[in-house]
Scaffold this active site. Structure first.
Site, PDB file in Angstrom:
ATOM      1  N   ASP A   1      17.603   6.663 -11.048  1.00  0.00           N
ATOM      2  CA  ASP A   1      18.172   6.782  -9.704  1.00  0.00           C
ATOM      3  C   ASP A   1      18.586   8.231  -9.470  1.00  0.00           C
ATOM      4  OD1 ASP A   1      19.540   6.531  -7.329  1.00  0.00           O
ATOM      5  OD2 ASP A   1      21.336   5.665  -8.264  1.00  0.00           O
TER       6      ASP A   1
ATOM      7  N   ASP B   1      14.256   5.486  -8.005  1.00  0.00           N
ATOM      8  CA  ASP B   1      13.476   5.964  -6.871  1.00  0.00           C
ATOM      9  C   ASP B   1      12.394   6.960  -7.302  1.00  0.00           C
ATOM     10  OD1 ASP B   1      15.053   8.371  -7.257  1.00  0.00           O
ATOM     11  OD2 ASP B   1      16.676   7.269  -6.246  1.00  0.00           O
TER      12      ASP B   1
ATOM     13  N   ASP C   1       0.586  -0.728  -7.374  1.00  0.00           N
ATOM     14  CA  ASP C   1       0.417  -2.171  -7.465  1.00  0.00           C
ATOM     15  C   ASP C   1      -0.238  -2.640  -6.176  1.00  0.00           C
ATOM     16  OD1 ASP C   1       1.016  -4.892  -8.419  1.00  0.00           O
ATOM     17  OD2 ASP C   1       2.556  -3.874  -9.600  1.00  0.00           O
TER      18      ASP C   1
ATOM     19  N   ASP D   1      -2.299  -7.478  -8.450  1.00  0.00           N
ATOM     20  CA  ASP D   1      -1.331  -8.548  -8.647  1.00  0.00           C
ATOM     21  C   ASP D   1      -1.889  -9.936  -8.376  1.00  0.00           C
ATOM     22  OD1 ASP D   1       1.629  -9.178  -8.944  1.00  0.00           O
ATOM     23  OD2 ASP D   1       1.240 -10.085  -6.985  1.00  0.00           O
TER      24      ASP D   1
ATOM     25  N   GLU E   1      -4.344  -8.437 -12.899  1.00  0.00           N
ATOM     26  CA  GLU E   1      -3.401  -9.388 -13.496  1.00  0.00           C
ATOM     27  C   GLU E   1      -4.076 -10.745 -13.376  1.00  0.00           C
ATOM     28  OE1 GLU E   1       1.117 -11.160 -13.224  1.00  0.00           O
ATOM     29  OE2 GLU E   1      -0.044 -10.837 -11.440  1.00  0.00           O
TER      30      GLU E   1
ATOM     31  N   HIS F   1       7.097  -6.245 -16.638  1.00  0.00           N
ATOM     32  CA  HIS F   1       8.287  -6.549 -15.832  1.00  0.00           C
ATOM     33  C   HIS F   1       8.506  -8.049 -15.598  1.00  0.00           C
ATOM     34  CE1 HIS F   1       4.956  -6.872 -13.130  1.00  0.00           C
ATOM     35  NE2 HIS F   1       5.732  -7.440 -12.230  1.00  0.00           N
ATOM     36  N   ASP F   2       7.562  -8.878 -16.056  1.00  0.00           N
ATOM     37  CA  ASP F   2       7.686 -10.330 -15.886  1.00  0.00           C
ATOM     38  C   ASP F   2       8.049 -11.028 -17.186  1.00  0.00           C
ATOM     39  OD1 ASP F   2       6.935 -10.309 -13.205  1.00  0.00           O
ATOM     40  OD2 ASP F   2       4.803 -10.557 -13.664  1.00  0.00           O
TER      41      ASP F   2
END
Ligand code: TEU
Ligand code: CA
Length: 554
Positions: A21, A29, A98, A199, A256, A328-329
């Site tokens: 950040d 960001d 993505d 995705d 994915e 991230h999943d």
């Protein structure tokens, strides 16, 4: 085999919201990413995949896009994005975005127009159907629980969402929708992107007309995967997208892809495949249960080995898998694949090394390079992720108490990977000067990047070494294009394989904490990588310490 620019690359996934950040609002960001380009360059990675940063209500952390042409102000501006692409390029790095086009956000203007006039032009951008006697068009359960159908207020109609109800599925059968998507992809590629991670792509083809299937839980619904098994013809959409977008730009694409049919492999990632690569999720999905996380089975070292080898065998030299231990999943790889409580740096290095040396494109997920671990949730109110909240409910409904349910979801929660990147030992791990949107993992004083870049024997330095070996002119050809042959496969808790090309490498990992003696298939000529200072080697006999990992030339 025709050589492609991305074959020799190493990729790194950034989850922007949790990376760095730069302005103290607690949300990572683009300027934060720009600041860390030299860190990433030093690590040695080439391709940076950014999880979504488009305009989004963040109902599913950006996987719900309200405007495909703009950056969400929380992540920065289009100028920041252009600067990132530019500065990455200067460092010979590529930015991959993505591509989330199975669905958009319910706040996208297309969906708003569709709701205002379901029978009009935009209604056909989505799957909208009339309810019959109050009943939905099909009994499919969404990935995040409950029906895939939700009402359009003020009508007798419903729209389909494979994921959250704020993620309406786009109607790929409508050529106008496909045109809109291709236009957007090309617009981004023209900006200088290296490509896309694609995705949830298998979901774009539905089995039509809508129908019910055999329910698999007491809710009367069936997993959406049951429907996918009946869906045919996805190749028409994917080859069109390849020909219209990816091919003319020579883009790198990684799908994915879950639930593809085995015979489809070549068309997905063969020489003229829809994608450059697809993730190997064989290990990821192991032990999963239709019923939910509460019913999942833990994965052992033996399971892990067999999953990796099965995936490698299936693909062979048909194409390139993208290899991961986490994303991230998923929970953190070191917490998931190593036995509970076994998180010694050597064990983390072994797991990373075994995965990294497989044939395919290695992907490192942010924080993996410093050995980040699962976090600790002291209550369900500390969880942000919608999938985790749904699974918590599912566990309660199955009869578990709140404490047990929290334990269950803590093992698998997607938030394990989403806690802020641990940069330093200072407050909030140096991620933000404000309040982080998700609590920092309490172990940040022991596990952080500042410490590891200053220590030669750190997990970070080990990954750096692996990447350096992969790029080394002497080994490159073998590591990238060489075949993979499992060896000593029956040795329990040992994962070993040869990579054969112009040279032959033996990769071996003692997947347990106890030392052991192994007779190697041949006398090694050199040890190229070792996660300990020393190795006890006597001709073809090696005594491996617990978690010892070696790359040898034989
Ligand atoms: O994931 C697709 C997917 O099917 C799963 O990984 C799913 O998110 C998981 O099983 C739920 O526990 C992709 C993205 O990676 C994920 O972050 C998004 O939530 C999802 O698509 C929807 O866009
Ligand atoms: Ca910020």
């Amino acid at each position: 085999m025709i050589k492609k620019w991305w074959h020799d690359k190493t990729a790194y996934q950034i989850y922007p919201k949790s990376f760095l950040d730069s302005n103290g609002d607690g949300i990572g960001d683009l300027r934060g990413i720009i600041r860390k380009l030299d860190y990433l360059k030093d690590l040695g990675v080439d391709i940076l995949w950014l999880s979504p940063i488009y305009v989004s209500p963040l109902a599913d952390q950006g996987y719900d896009i309200a405007d495909y042409y703009n950056i969400d102000p929380r992540f920065g501006t289009m100028e920041d994005m252009e600067e990132l692409i530019e500065k990455a390029k200067k460092r010979e790095m590529y930015i991959v975005m993505d591509l989330v086009v199975n669905h958009c956000s319910d706040e996208h203007e297309w969906f708003k127009k569709a709701c205002a006039d379901p029978d009009g032009e935009y209604g056909n951008y989505f799957y909208i159907r009339e309810k019959k006697d109050g009943k939905s068009p099909a009994n499919w359960r969404s990935y995040f629980g409950n029906s895939v159908w939700s009402d359009i207020p003020g009508t007798n109609k419903q729209y389909l969402h494979s994921f959250h109800k704020k993620q309406p599925d786009l109607n790929w059968e409508n050529p106008v929708v496909r045109e809109e998507i291709y236009k957007n992809i090309n617009w981004w590629l023209d900006k200088g992107l290296g490509g896309f991670r694609i995705d949830a792509i298998i979901n774009i083809k539905k089995a039509l007309p809508f129908q019910d299937y055999q329910p698999d839980r007491a809710d009367g619904l069936c997993s959406i995967q049951t429907m996918l098994a009946h869906a045919h013809g996805i190749g028409e959409f994917l080859s069109e997208m390849r020909d219209r977008c990816f091919k003319p730009h020579d883009a790198f694409t990684v799908g994915e892809v879950f639930d593809e049919k085995p015979e489809e492999l070549e068309s997905f990632i063969g020489e003229n495949g829809y994608f450059s690569s697809k993730f190997d999720f064989n290990e990821t999905v192991f032990g999963g249960s239709e019923k939910g996380w509460y019913d999942a089975r833990a994965i052992t070292a033996e399971d892990y080995k067999h999953c990796c080898f099965a995936a490698q065998k299936h693909v062979g030299t048909t194409g390139f898998l993208s290899n991961i231990i986490e994303n991230h999943d998923e929970p953190r790889g070191v917490s998931h694949y190593l036995p509970a409580g076994e998180c010694a740096p050597e064990a983390k290095k072994m797991l990373g090394g075994l995965n990294f040396m497989l044939r395919g494109i290695p992907f490192i997920y942010q924080g993996q390079e410093i050995g980040m671990e699962n976090t600790v949730f002291s209550g369900i109110d500390e969880v942000d992720d919608i999938a985790t909240l749904d699974q918590y409910q599912t566990a309660l409904e199955a009869g578990y108490g709140p404490k047990e349910a929290l334990d269950i979801v803590s093992r698998y929660s997607r938030d394990n990977a989403r806690t802020p990147m641990q940069w330093e030992a200072s407050a909030n791990a140096g991620f933000t000067e404000g309040t982080p949107w998700l609590k920092v993992n309490p172990n940040y004083k022991n596990v952080n990047a500042a410490d590891q870049i200053s220590r030669n024997n750190s997990v970070f330095m080990f990954y750096k070494e692996l990447i350096r070996l992969r790029k080394h002119p002497q080994w490159k050809e073998t590591i990238i294009y060489g075949t993979l042959e499992p060896v000593l496969e029956d040795e329990k808790n040992l994962m070993a394989y040869c990579r054969k090309g112009p040279r032959t490498l033996l990769i071996i990992g003692n997947f347990q904490k106890d030392a052991r003696e192994i007779i190697l298939p041949r006398i090694p000529e050199a040890v190229l990588i070792n996660n300990y200072e020393e190795v006890s080697l006597d001709e073809d006999k090696v005594t491996l310490k617990g978690w010892q990992f070696l790359v040898m030339e034989i």
